[in-house]
Scaffold this active site. Structure first.
Site, PDB file in Angstrom:
ATOM      1  N   SER A   7       2.849   2.138   1.958  1.00 50.07           N
ATOM      2  CA  SER A   7       1.604   1.797   1.058  1.00 50.07           C
ATOM      3  C   SER A   7       1.181   0.577   1.286  1.00 50.07           C
ATOM      4  O   SER A   7       1.920  -0.612   1.130  1.00 50.07           O
ATOM      5  CB  SER A   7       2.134   2.041  -0.286  1.00 50.07           C
ATOM      6  N   HIS A  32      -0.636   4.956   3.593  1.00 53.11           N
ATOM      7  CA  HIS A  32      -0.880   5.416   2.072  1.00 53.11           C
ATOM      8  C   HIS A  32      -1.783   4.253   1.164  1.00 53.11           C
ATOM      9  O   HIS A  32      -1.403   3.009   1.454  1.00 53.11           O
ATOM     10  CB  HIS A  32       0.226   5.661   1.338  1.00 53.11           C
ATOM     11  N   ASP A  34      -3.677   3.249  -2.163  1.00 51.91           N
ATOM     12  CA  ASP A  34      -3.571   3.552  -3.808  1.00 51.91           C
ATOM     13  C   ASP A  34      -4.886   2.922  -4.194  1.00 51.91           C
ATOM     14  O   ASP A  34      -4.840   1.915  -4.471  1.00 51.91           O
ATOM     15  CB  ASP A  34      -2.164   2.545  -4.214  1.00 51.91           C
ATOM     16  N   MET A  67      -5.934   7.419  -8.059  1.00 55.58           N
ATOM     17  CA  MET A  67      -5.265   7.292  -9.304  1.00 55.58           C
ATOM     18  C   MET A  67      -6.496   6.815 -10.265  1.00 55.58           C
ATOM     19  O   MET A  67      -6.551   5.708 -10.761  1.00 55.58           O
ATOM     20  CB  MET A  67      -3.980   6.414  -9.512  1.00 55.58           C
TER      21      MET A  67
HETATM   22  C1  DX5 Z   1       2.514   3.844  -7.559  1.00 52.77           C
HETATM   23  C2  DX5 Z   1       1.729   3.935  -6.226  1.00 52.77           C
HETATM   24  C3  DX5 Z   1       2.646   3.810  -5.034  1.00 52.77           C
HETATM   25  C4  DX5 Z   1       3.065   2.634  -4.887  1.00 52.77           C
HETATM   26  C5  DX5 Z   1       4.798   2.506  -4.372  1.00 52.77           C
HETATM   27  O1  DX5 Z   1       1.374   4.099  -8.613  1.00 52.77           O
HETATM   28  O2  DX5 Z   1       1.222   5.142  -6.077  1.00 52.77           O
HETATM   29  O3  DX5 Z   1       2.104   4.664  -3.793  1.00 52.77           O
HETATM   30  O4  DX5 Z   1       2.607   1.613  -3.794  1.00 52.77           O
HETATM   31  O5  DX5 Z   1       5.268   1.333  -4.308  1.00 52.77           O
HETATM   32  P1  DX5 Z   1       6.680   1.207  -4.086  1.00 52.77           P
HETATM   33  O6  DX5 Z   1       7.222   1.930  -2.680  1.00 52.77           O
HETATM   34  O7  DX5 Z   1       6.971  -0.164  -4.212  1.00 52.77           O
HETATM   35  O8  DX5 Z   1       7.349   1.909  -5.536  1.00 52.77           O
HETATM   36 ZN    ZN Z   2       0.525   6.106  -4.075  1.00 52.40          ZN
END
Ligand code: DX5
Ligand code: ZN
Length: 218
Positions: A7, A32, A34, A67
């Site tokens: 991500s 990924h 976000d 999101m």
């Molecule tokens: C959280 C996001 C994740 C986040 C994961 O709301 O959807 O994709 O970037 O980050 P880590 O791996 O640091 O938990």
């Molecule tokens: Zn995510």
């Protein structure tokens, strides 16, 4: 085959091109992205502009995690920006079936995400129409949170539902994935691991991806 989807939320955006190249060299399978709107989740990140910038930096599939409230209004923009997969939240979508159909019409793979407190059963009627299910293993909104162990049971339940559907549906886990939690998530049935902090939060991004891959192949 288990896929790793770093991500970029945890990446250094001032050197995004290098960071993406390093993750790719380590064997990243997807990226990924976000997207947060400050309404569905308390945080704001980026929109289609950054997705299209990343599109120029890699040929790997772009896995866009929306999101946001009212995702329907933005599906086309995120597809045009170069998203290969578009994931919406069950909790943010009023007519999930219509949304999933629209994503597919746009030529992207359709994913649905569920928060830790949302039961797997909320997807029972839509499962055979999706390409991917994302089980959140933290509450969405921020990187670097601690993996919620209860979600392992949800991954197993979702894996059983997918098996029973007879369809090829990917099961993605997102939040708090690192060298310790990745093998547990894979054992529980996940086949795509999103990893932010454990990849881009490390000094050597290439080695971080290699290490994660090693852990899940043991
Ligand atoms: C959280 C996001 C994740 C986040 C994961 O709301 O959807 O994709 O970037 O980050 P880590 O791996 O640091 O938990
Ligand atoms: Zn995510």
């Amino acid at each position: 085959m288990i896929r790793i989807a770093p991500s970029i939320l945890a990446a250094d955006f001032s050197r995004l091109a290098d960071q993406i190249a390093e993750a790719e060299a380590g064997g990243a399978d997807w990226f990924h992205l976000d997207v947060m709107d400050g309404h569905f989740v308390p945080n704001i990140t980026f929109g289609p502009l950054i997705v299209s910038a990343v599109r120029k930096l890699t040929k790997l599939p772009l896995d866009t995690h929306l999101m946001i409230k009212n995702p329907d209004a933005y599906l086309e923009q995120f597809r045009l920006a170069g998203s290969d997969h578009i994931i919406v939240h069950q909790e943010a979508t009023r007519h999930l079936h219509r949304t999933v159909e629209r994503i597919r019409e746009l030529g992207a793979k359709a994913g649905v995400a569920i928060n830790p407190a949302t039961p797997c059963s909320t997807l029972s009627e839509i499962l055979s129409d999706v390409d991917l299910v994302l089980v959140m293993s933290v509450n969405p909104g921020f990187g670097g949170q601690k993996f919620i162990p209860l979600t392992l049971r949800k991954l197993s339940e979702m894996r059983d539902m997918i098996r029973a559907s007879g369809k090829e549906i990917r099961l993605e886990v997102d939040g708090g994935i690192d060298e310790t939690t990745a093998p547990d998530a894979v054992r529980a049935g996940a086949d795509v691991l999103v990893a932010g902090t454990s990849v881009f939060g490390q000094t050597n991004v290439r080695e971080a991806v290699e290490e994660l891959k090693k852990r899940i192949s043991l």
